[in-house]
Design a protein around this motif. Structure first.
Motif, PDB file in Angstrom:
ATOM      1  N   VAL A   1      -5.248  -6.062  -5.796  1.00 57.34           N
ATOM      2  CA  VAL A   1      -4.325  -6.903  -4.862  1.00 57.34           C
ATOM      3  C   VAL A   1      -5.026  -7.749  -3.836  1.00 57.34           C
ATOM      4  O   VAL A   1      -4.894  -8.822  -3.654  1.00 57.34           O
ATOM      5  N   SER A   2      -5.750  -6.823  -3.037  1.00 61.89           N
ATOM      6  CA  SER A   2      -6.577  -7.326  -1.995  1.00 61.89           C
ATOM      7  C   SER A   2      -7.734  -6.633  -1.556  1.00 61.89           C
ATOM      8  O   SER A   2      -7.620  -5.473  -1.933  1.00 61.89           O
ATOM      9  N   CYS A   3      -8.660  -7.074  -0.978  1.00 61.22           N
ATOM     10  CA  CYS A   3      -9.721  -6.272  -0.563  1.00 61.22           C
ATOM     11  C   CYS A   3     -10.370  -6.648   0.831  1.00 61.22           C
ATOM     12  O   CYS A   3     -10.452  -8.175   1.092  1.00 61.22           O
ATOM     13  N   ILE A   4     -11.131  -6.028   1.694  1.00 57.24           N
ATOM     14  CA  ILE A   4     -11.696  -6.524   2.697  1.00 57.24           C
ATOM     15  C   ILE A   4     -13.033  -6.068   2.766  1.00 57.24           C
ATOM     16  O   ILE A   4     -13.139  -4.791   2.544  1.00 57.24           O
ATOM     17  N   SER A   5     -14.245  -6.821   3.099  1.00 62.58           N
ATOM     18  CA  SER A   5     -15.433  -6.254   3.229  1.00 62.58           C
ATOM     19  C   SER A   5     -15.769  -5.506   4.446  1.00 62.58           C
ATOM     20  O   SER A   5     -14.636  -5.355   5.211  1.00 62.58           O
ATOM     21  N   ARG A   6     -16.864  -4.778   4.401  1.00 62.04           N
ATOM     22  CA  ARG A   6     -17.083  -3.926   5.681  1.00 62.04           C
ATOM     23  C   ARG A   6     -17.327  -4.824   6.802  1.00 62.04           C
ATOM     24  O   ARG A   6     -16.985  -4.311   7.966  1.00 62.04           O
ATOM     25  N   SER A   7     -17.792  -5.854   6.753  1.00 60.40           N
ATOM     26  CA  SER A   7     -18.088  -6.861   7.939  1.00 60.40           C
ATOM     27  C   SER A   7     -16.745  -7.502   8.103  1.00 60.40           C
ATOM     28  O   SER A   7     -16.786  -8.191   9.172  1.00 60.40           O
ATOM     29  N   ASP A   8     -15.770  -7.486   7.507  1.00 63.66           N
ATOM     30  CA  ASP A   8     -14.793  -8.278   7.863  1.00 63.66           C
ATOM     31  C   ASP A   8     -14.657  -9.487   7.419  1.00 63.66           C
ATOM     32  O   ASP A   8     -13.877 -10.362   7.543  1.00 63.66           O
ATOM     33  N   GLY A   9     -15.779  -9.913   7.030  1.00 61.74           N
ATOM     34  CA  GLY A   9     -16.189 -11.417   6.687  1.00 61.74           C
ATOM     35  C   GLY A   9     -15.673 -11.843   5.557  1.00 61.74           C
ATOM     36  O   GLY A   9     -15.301 -13.114   5.348  1.00 61.74           O
ATOM     37  N   ARG A  10     -15.353 -11.077   4.593  1.00 59.42           N
ATOM     38  CA  ARG A  10     -14.499 -11.411   3.167  1.00 59.42           C
ATOM     39  C   ARG A  10     -13.366 -10.774   2.961  1.00 59.42           C
ATOM     40  O   ARG A  10     -13.256  -9.433   3.049  1.00 59.42           O
ATOM     41  N   LEU A  11     -12.217 -11.556   2.948  1.00 56.61           N
ATOM     42  CA  LEU A  11     -11.112 -10.977   2.266  1.00 56.61           C
ATOM     43  C   LEU A  11     -10.875 -11.904   0.981  1.00 56.61           C
ATOM     44  O   LEU A  11     -10.851 -12.902   0.605  1.00 56.61           O
ATOM     45  N   LEU A  12     -10.444 -11.058   0.008  1.00 56.26           N
ATOM     46  CA  LEU A  12      -9.915 -11.571  -1.278  1.00 56.26           C
ATOM     47  C   LEU A  12      -8.743 -11.052  -1.471  1.00 56.26           C
ATOM     48  O   LEU A  12      -8.061  -9.895  -1.264  1.00 56.26           O
TER      49      LEU A  12
ATOM     50  N   GLY B   1      -0.846 -15.943   0.128  1.00 56.58           N
ATOM     51  CA  GLY B   1       0.108 -16.832   0.781  1.00 56.58           C
ATOM     52  C   GLY B   1       1.162 -15.996   1.399  1.00 56.58           C
ATOM     53  O   GLY B   1       2.025 -16.028   2.044  1.00 56.58           O
ATOM     54  N   ARG B   2       1.302 -14.749   0.572  1.00 56.22           N
ATOM     55  CA  ARG B   2       2.356 -13.815   0.992  1.00 56.22           C
ATOM     56  C   ARG B   2       1.958 -12.531   1.341  1.00 56.22           C
ATOM     57  O   ARG B   2       2.625 -11.797   2.392  1.00 56.22           O
ATOM     58  N   PHE B   3       0.834 -11.989   1.184  1.00 59.26           N
ATOM     59  CA  PHE B   3       0.252 -10.670   1.538  1.00 59.26           C
ATOM     60  C   PHE B   3      -0.925 -11.062   2.537  1.00 59.26           C
ATOM     61  O   PHE B   3      -1.881 -11.668   2.230  1.00 59.26           O
ATOM     62  N   THR B   4      -1.062  -9.979   3.095  1.00 59.49           N
ATOM     63  CA  THR B   4      -2.153 -10.279   4.395  1.00 59.49           C
ATOM     64  C   THR B   4      -2.704  -8.960   4.502  1.00 59.49           C
ATOM     65  O   THR B   4      -2.155  -7.883   4.854  1.00 59.49           O
ATOM     66  N   MET B   5      -4.133  -8.695   4.469  1.00 61.07           N
ATOM     67  CA  MET B   5      -4.827  -7.419   4.624  1.00 61.07           C
ATOM     68  C   MET B   5      -5.589  -7.394   5.891  1.00 61.07           C
ATOM     69  O   MET B   5      -5.972  -8.584   6.379  1.00 61.07           O
ATOM     70  N   SER B   6      -5.695  -6.029   6.588  1.00 60.75           N
ATOM     71  CA  SER B   6      -6.588  -6.236   7.642  1.00 60.75           C
ATOM     72  C   SER B   6      -6.744  -4.753   7.910  1.00 60.75           C
ATOM     73  O   SER B   6      -6.167  -3.953   7.413  1.00 60.75           O
ATOM     74  N   ARG B   7      -7.755  -4.696   8.944  1.00 56.28           N
ATOM     75  CA  ARG B   7      -8.272  -3.226   9.112  1.00 56.28           C
ATOM     76  C   ARG B   7      -8.688  -3.219  10.597  1.00 56.28           C
ATOM     77  O   ARG B   7      -8.915  -4.007  11.315  1.00 56.28           O
ATOM     78  N   ASP B   8      -8.389  -1.904  11.127  1.00 59.12           N
ATOM     79  CA  ASP B   8      -8.577  -1.334  12.468  1.00 59.12           C
ATOM     80  C   ASP B   8      -9.531  -0.162  12.442  1.00 59.12           C
ATOM     81  O   ASP B   8      -9.106   0.989  12.114  1.00 59.12           O
ATOM     82  N   ASN B   9     -10.811  -0.601  12.579  1.00 59.62           N
ATOM     83  CA  ASN B   9     -11.781   0.607  12.256  1.00 59.62           C
ATOM     84  C   ASN B   9     -11.679   1.733  13.318  1.00 59.62           C
ATOM     85  O   ASN B   9     -11.909   2.834  13.018  1.00 59.62           O
ATOM     86  N   ALA B  10     -11.361   1.361  14.550  1.00 53.46           N
ATOM     87  CA  ALA B  10     -11.265   2.272  15.769  1.00 53.46           C
ATOM     88  C   ALA B  10     -10.285   3.284  15.254  1.00 53.46           C
ATOM     89  O   ALA B  10     -10.131   4.399  15.677  1.00 53.46           O
ATOM     90  N   LYS B  11      -9.048   2.923  14.858  1.00 58.33           N
ATOM     91  CA  LYS B  11      -7.902   3.560  14.646  1.00 58.33           C
ATOM     92  C   LYS B  11      -8.072   4.253  13.065  1.00 58.33           C
ATOM     93  O   LYS B  11      -7.130   4.982  12.581  1.00 58.33           O
ATOM     94  N   LYS B  12      -8.809   3.726  12.257  1.00 58.10           N
ATOM     95  CA  LYS B  12      -9.291   4.196  10.916  1.00 58.10           C
ATOM     96  C   LYS B  12      -7.880   3.793  10.106  1.00 58.10           C
ATOM     97  O   LYS B  12      -7.801   4.937   9.148  1.00 58.10           O
ATOM     98  N   LEU B  13      -7.490   2.972  10.355  1.00 57.81           N
ATOM     99  CA  LEU B  13      -6.354   2.307   9.364  1.00 57.81           C
ATOM    100  C   LEU B  13      -6.459   0.942   8.977  1.00 57.81           C
ATOM    101  O   LEU B  13      -7.235   0.046   9.457  1.00 57.81           O
ATOM    102  N   VAL B  14      -6.045   0.843   7.708  1.00 52.63           N
ATOM    103  CA  VAL B  14      -5.898  -0.420   6.892  1.00 52.63           C
ATOM    104  C   VAL B  14      -4.368  -0.668   6.578  1.00 52.63           C
ATOM    105  O   VAL B  14      -3.788  -0.001   6.154  1.00 52.63           O
ATOM    106  N   TYR B  15      -4.314  -2.090   6.774  1.00 54.43           N
ATOM    107  CA  TYR B  15      -3.137  -2.507   6.410  1.00 54.43           C
ATOM    108  C   TYR B  15      -2.875  -3.547   5.456  1.00 54.43           C
ATOM    109  O   TYR B  15      -3.806  -4.147   5.277  1.00 54.43           O
TER     110      TYR B  15
END
Length: 127
Positions: A47-58, A65-79
């Protein structure tokens, strides 16, 4: 290494859900993260992926256009924020982690590189 997905549920067409993936036992910063889904009788789909550097989202074409992926490394959470949900989004959603990419700005919607998987959370979209 453990991943715990949550946030699934029942929602009507056009509604929204936010999935969370909590990481434990490892440093999230060093891993690319992906969301996959599998509907009954269908193959698992990236569905979606995010790189370690946060530089690439697929994103898969079906969710762009409907889904958005993000990450909060400090909280150890991915959304995974899912908006304008459709019946065809109904599936079990899994988060997965990979530290095998050579470059920090890589991730993939193919499941092969991902060695760590969460247990899945059910998303059901009703018409």
């Amino acid at each position: 290494v453990q991943l715990q997905a949550s946030g699934g549920g029942l929602v009507q067409t056009g509604g929204s859900l936010r999935l969370s993936c909590e990481a434990s036992g490892f440093t999230l910063d060093y891993y690319a993260i992906a969301w996959f889904r599998q509907a009954p009788g269908k193959e698992r789909e990236g569905v979606s992926c995010i790189s370690r550097s946060d530089g690439r989202l697929l994103y898969a074409d079906s969710v762009k256009g409907r889904f958005t992926m993000s990450r909060d490394n400090a909280k150890k959470l991915v959304y995974l924020q899912m908006n304008s949900l459709k019946v065809e989004d109904t599936a079990v959603y899994y988060c997965a982690a990979a530290n095998t990419f050579e470059l920090w700005d890589l991730c993939s919607l193919n499941s092969g590189p991902y060695g760590y998987w969460g247990q899945g959370t059910q998303v059901t979209v009703s018409s």
